[in-house]
Design an enzyme around this catalytic site. Structure first.
Site, PDB file in Angstrom:
ATOM      1  N   ASN A 139       0.862  -1.182   0.000  1.00  0.00           N
ATOM      2  CA  ASN A 139       0.000   0.000   0.000  1.00  0.00           C
ATOM      3  C   ASN A 139       0.898   1.231   0.000  1.00  0.00           C
ATOM      4  OD1 ASN A 139      -1.817   2.051   0.529  1.00  0.00           O
ATOM      5  ND2 ASN A 139      -2.263   1.416   2.644  1.00  0.00           N
ATOM      6  N   LYS A 168       0.081   4.230  -0.300  1.00  0.00           N
ATOM      7  CA  LYS A 168      -0.599   5.433   0.236  1.00  0.00           C
ATOM      8  C   LYS A 168      -0.358   6.607  -0.722  1.00  0.00           C
ATOM      9  CE  LYS A 168      -0.169   3.369   4.752  1.00  0.00           C
ATOM     10  NZ  LYS A 168      -0.105   3.532   6.200  1.00  0.00           N
ATOM     11  N   HIS A 211      -9.550   1.459   4.851  1.00  0.00           N
ATOM     12  CA  HIS A 211      -8.278   1.622   5.573  1.00  0.00           C
ATOM     13  C   HIS A 211      -8.498   2.627   6.706  1.00  0.00           C
ATOM     14  CE1 HIS A 211      -4.182   2.794   6.496  1.00  0.00           C
ATOM     15  NE2 HIS A 211      -3.794   1.685   5.920  1.00  0.00           N
ATOM     16  N   GLU A 239      -6.875   5.029   7.667  1.00  0.00           N
ATOM     17  CA  GLU A 239      -6.644   6.434   7.293  1.00  0.00           C
ATOM     18  C   GLU A 239      -7.846   7.000   6.542  1.00  0.00           C
ATOM     19  OE1 GLU A 239      -2.813   5.708   5.476  1.00  0.00           O
ATOM     20  OE2 GLU A 239      -2.030   5.219   7.461  1.00  0.00           O
ATOM     21  N   GLU A 250      -5.649  -4.670  10.703  1.00  0.00           N
ATOM     22  CA  GLU A 250      -4.605  -3.674  10.906  1.00  0.00           C
ATOM     23  C   GLU A 250      -4.918  -2.866  12.167  1.00  0.00           C
ATOM     24  OE1 GLU A 250      -2.437  -2.549   7.029  1.00  0.00           O
ATOM     25  OE2 GLU A 250      -4.205  -1.300   7.184  1.00  0.00           O
ATOM     26  N   GLY A 252       2.438   2.320  10.870  1.00  0.00           N
ATOM     27  CA  GLY A 252       3.477   3.349  10.772  1.00  0.00           C
ATOM     28  C   GLY A 252       4.179   3.655  12.082  1.00  0.00           C
ATOM     29  N   SER A 254       3.140  -2.069  10.490  1.00  0.00           N
ATOM     30  CA  SER A 254       4.579  -2.166  10.784  1.00  0.00           C
ATOM     31  C   SER A 254       5.185  -3.515  10.436  1.00  0.00           C
ATOM     32  CB  SER A 254       4.853  -1.797  12.250  1.00  0.00           C
ATOM     33  OG  SER A 254       4.550  -0.426  12.474  1.00  0.00           O
TER      34      SER A 254
HETATM   35  P1  PGA Z   1       2.747   0.341   7.712  1.00  0.00           P
HETATM   36  O1  PGA Z   1       1.292   0.591   7.091  1.00  0.00           O
HETATM   37  O2  PGA Z   1       3.268  -0.952   7.124  1.00  0.00           O
HETATM   38  O3  PGA Z   1       3.560   1.535   7.257  1.00  0.00           O
HETATM   39  O4  PGA Z   1       2.594   0.276   9.187  1.00  0.00           O
HETATM   40  C1  PGA Z   1       0.394  -0.471   6.924  1.00  0.00           C
HETATM   41  C2  PGA Z   1      -0.875   0.055   6.312  1.00  0.00           C
HETATM   42  O5  PGA Z   1      -1.315   1.150   6.675  1.00  0.00           O
HETATM   43  O6  PGA Z   1      -1.491  -0.616   5.453  1.00  0.00           O
END
Ligand code: PGA
Length: 254
Positions: free
Chosen positions: A8, A10, A91, A93, A162, A168, A207
């Site tokens: 992803n 983003k 997601h 976000e 998640e 992150g 992560s």
């Molecule tokens: P990350 O993000 O691997 O940077 O923690 C995962 C995600 O948001 O899908």
């Protein structure tokens, strides 16, 4: 089922990353034991499809309607035409930045399937909910309301667990916490969809890095990973994919 490792991007990436990623993934993909899906920003789907034919691509969101007066949104059928076969929905976000409710995510999943895209529906608890012992209740509540009734119908959708606090942050749940949550998700899927539920891969995200991918991907009921930050570096993304166990090697996967 082969595991699925999804990148992803983003709101990151450009044509230079498309070229670098295409070069490195192309050189290595045949030796991987898992399937890859790359989800770049929508504008990079068509260039990535041209640079890396044969690799599955996904969008990061779609609108619930196929067309209309929705400035700034993108329809599932547009993603499909650009070369996508998958789409990430709900997601955390999107849920946080755009106020997407479970019902909105469910409507998007219906639209995605209608356009021939495989939905990747994200669920996950916030830090407070975990601290209060409500993680499972939150996740199962999101799951029940975000998945449409035909979610497990062939080709089955994908669920990504998640935890919001792991995204992150460099922090991950313990292996026991991941196993418990994936087991609870599988049980809820079976209760709703019966035997068809077993066709729904349950991915872990938050992560995932080369250093922890092996430990995560060999846990029971982990069907792959949804990778954010580490998917922007081809070497890291491929190292994570390399950690996916071949069929029959993972504990609990027969
Ligand atoms: P990350 O993000 O691997 O940077 O923690 C995962 C995600 O948001 O899908």
């Amino acid at each position: 089922m082969r595991q699925i490792v999804i990148g992803n991007w983003k709101m990151n990436g450009n044509l230079a990353l498309v070229e670098a990623m295409a070069r490195e993934v192309y050189a290595r993909v045949a030796s991987l034991a898992c399937d890859l899906v790359l989800c770049p920003p929508a504008t990079l789907i068509a260039p990535l499809a041209a640079a890396l034919p044969g690799i599955a691509l996904g969008g990061q969101d779609c609108h619930a309607r196929p067309a209309g007066a929705h400035t700034g949104d993108i329809a599932a059928v547009m993603l499909r035409e650009a070369g996508a076969s998958h789409v990430i929905l709900g997601h955390s976000e999107r849920r946080a930045d755009h106020g997407e409710s479970d019902a909105a995510v469910c409507a998007k999943a219906v639209a995605a399937r209608g356009a021939g895209l495989r939905p990747i529906v994200c669920v996950g608890e916030g830090e407070g909910a975990r601290a209060e012992g409500r993680a499972e209740a939150v996740v199962l509540g999101q799951l029940a309301a975000s998945l449409p009734d035909d979610f497990a119908t062939d080709p089955a959708g994908i669920v990504a667990y998640e935890p919001v606090w792991a995204i992150g942050s460099g922090r991950t749940p313990t292996p026991d916490e991941i196993v418990a949550m994936h087991g609870a998700i599988r049980a809820a899927l079976r209760a709703r969809f019966g035997g068809a539920a077993d066709a729904v891969p349950i991915l872990y995200g938050g992560s995932v890095k080369p250093g922890n991918a092996g430990a995560v991907l060999t846990l029971p009921e982990v069907g792959g990973a949804l990778v954010g930050g580490a998917s922007l570096v081809a070497g890291d993304f491929l190292a994570i994919a390399d950690a996916a166990p071949a069929l029959g090697r993972a504990p609990g996967r027969g």
